[in-house]
Motif scaffolding. Structure first.
Motif, PDB file in Angstrom:
ATOM      1  N   VAL A 117       0.829  -1.215   0.000  1.00  0.00           N
ATOM      2  CA  VAL A 117       0.000   0.000   0.000  1.00  0.00           C
ATOM      3  C   VAL A 117       0.859   1.259   0.000  1.00  0.00           C
ATOM      4  O   VAL A 117       0.507   2.252  -0.635  1.00  0.00           O
ATOM      5  N   VAL A 118       1.996   1.233   0.687  1.00  0.00           N
ATOM      6  CA  VAL A 118       2.903   2.382   0.676  1.00  0.00           C
ATOM      7  C   VAL A 118       3.472   2.567  -0.732  1.00  0.00           C
ATOM      8  O   VAL A 118       3.502   3.680  -1.260  1.00  0.00           O
ATOM      9  N   GLY A 119       3.895   1.483  -1.363  1.00  0.00           N
ATOM     10  CA  GLY A 119       4.411   1.565  -2.729  1.00  0.00           C
ATOM     11  C   GLY A 119       3.376   2.091  -3.702  1.00  0.00           C
ATOM     12  O   GLY A 119       3.687   2.921  -4.565  1.00  0.00           O
ATOM     13  N   ALA A 120       2.133   1.625  -3.569  1.00  0.00           N
ATOM     14  CA  ALA A 120       1.059   2.101  -4.451  1.00  0.00           C
ATOM     15  C   ALA A 120       0.817   3.590  -4.248  1.00  0.00           C
ATOM     16  O   ALA A 120       0.621   4.337  -5.211  1.00  0.00           O
ATOM     17  N   ALA A 121       0.838   4.044  -3.006  1.00  0.00           N
ATOM     18  CA  ALA A 121       0.648   5.472  -2.729  1.00  0.00           C
ATOM     19  C   ALA A 121       1.792   6.284  -3.330  1.00  0.00           C
ATOM     20  O   ALA A 121       1.555   7.307  -3.993  1.00  0.00           O
ATOM     21  N   LEU A 122       3.029   5.852  -3.134  1.00  0.00           N
ATOM     22  CA  LEU A 122       4.168   6.596  -3.673  1.00  0.00           C
ATOM     23  C   LEU A 122       4.139   6.649  -5.195  1.00  0.00           C
ATOM     24  O   LEU A 122       4.608   7.632  -5.789  1.00  0.00           O
ATOM     25  N   ASN A 123       3.561   5.653  -5.830  1.00  0.00           N
ATOM     26  CA  ASN A 123       3.434   5.674  -7.293  1.00  0.00           C
ATOM     27  C   ASN A 123       2.456   6.740  -7.778  1.00  0.00           C
ATOM     28  O   ASN A 123       2.400   7.014  -8.978  1.00  0.00           O
ATOM     29  N   THR A 124       1.686   7.342  -6.860  1.00  0.00           N
ATOM     30  CA  THR A 124       0.757   8.415  -7.245  1.00  0.00           C
ATOM     31  C   THR A 124       1.355   9.799  -7.031  1.00  0.00           C
ATOM     32  O   THR A 124       0.673  10.799  -7.273  1.00  0.00           O
ATOM     33  N   LEU A 125       2.626   9.874  -6.567  1.00  0.00           N
ATOM     34  CA  LEU A 125       3.236  11.183  -6.339  1.00  0.00           C
ATOM     35  C   LEU A 125       3.273  11.994  -7.616  1.00  0.00           C
ATOM     36  O   LEU A 125       3.656  11.499  -8.677  1.00  0.00           O
ATOM     37  N   SER A 126       2.873  13.256  -7.507  1.00  0.00           N
ATOM     38  CA  SER A 126       2.968  14.135  -8.667  1.00  0.00           C
ATOM     39  C   SER A 126       3.488  15.501  -8.217  1.00  0.00           C
ATOM     40  O   SER A 126       3.330  15.895  -7.063  1.00  0.00           O
ATOM     41  N   SER A 127       4.103  16.166  -9.152  1.00  0.00           N
ATOM     42  CA  SER A 127       4.595  17.518  -8.935  1.00  0.00           C
ATOM     43  C   SER A 127       3.560  18.469  -9.525  1.00  0.00           C
ATOM     44  O   SER A 127       3.129  18.294 -10.666  1.00  0.00           O
ATOM     45  N   THR A 128       3.162  19.464  -8.753  1.00  0.00           N
ATOM     46  CA  THR A 128       2.154  20.393  -9.257  1.00  0.00           C
ATOM     47  C   THR A 128       2.763  21.501 -10.090  1.00  0.00           C
ATOM     48  O   THR A 128       2.045  22.270 -10.709  1.00  0.00           O
ATOM     49  N   GLY A 129       4.107  21.602 -10.054  1.00  0.00           N
ATOM     50  CA  GLY A 129       4.770  22.629 -10.850  1.00  0.00           C
ATOM     51  C   GLY A 129       4.626  24.024 -10.280  1.00  0.00           C
ATOM     52  O   GLY A 129       4.911  24.994 -10.944  1.00  0.00           O
TER      53      GLY A 129
END
Length: 131
Positions: A117-129
């Protein structure tokens, strides 16, 4: 629902609470097994791979081996280690001029329980710019 700061966001795992305190953003399940914490920093130029290695130099000197990782729109290195009765994982992630320092910790006996679940959450990281 996404969670984060002005310059990054993440999708917390289902059933996890997320909040900001004065030092970082944090998330945990209910009941809590471990805690995931994120904080951001910025540089005048793009953060390099060498910058990440410099930041992690103490772990590397202690024998921890960096593992290359991609987490959503960020890339970097991660380390796992035990300390006393605790299990830790650190990520040093970069995207442009932004650095994310991410930690997960739990009791050693629960090591691996929340990895997926931690890995899945980290895969959703995005930069808003917005940095």
């Amino acid at each position: 629902m996404r969670f984060g700061e002005d310059t990054w966001s993440i999708q917390p795992p289902p059933g996890w609470s997320a909040w900001h305190d004065e030092d970082c953003a944090a998330m945990e399940a209910d009941p809590a097994v471990g805690a995931l914490q994120l904080s951001a920093a910025f540089k005048d130029t793009d953060v390099s791979h060498e910058d990440l290695l410099d930041l992690a130099s103490e772990l590397i000197e202690e024998g921890a081996l960096p593992i290359e990782v991609v987490a959503g729109e960020f890339e970097g290195i991660t380390f796992c280690y035990g300390e006393g009765d605790s299990h830790w994982q650190h990520w040093y992630l970069r995207n442009g001029d932004q650095l994310l320092f991410v930690t997960y910790n739990c009791l050693a006996e629960f090591r691996g329980v929340e990895d997926a679940v931690v890995g899945a959450a980290l895969n959703t990281l995005s930069s808003t710019g917005s940095g």
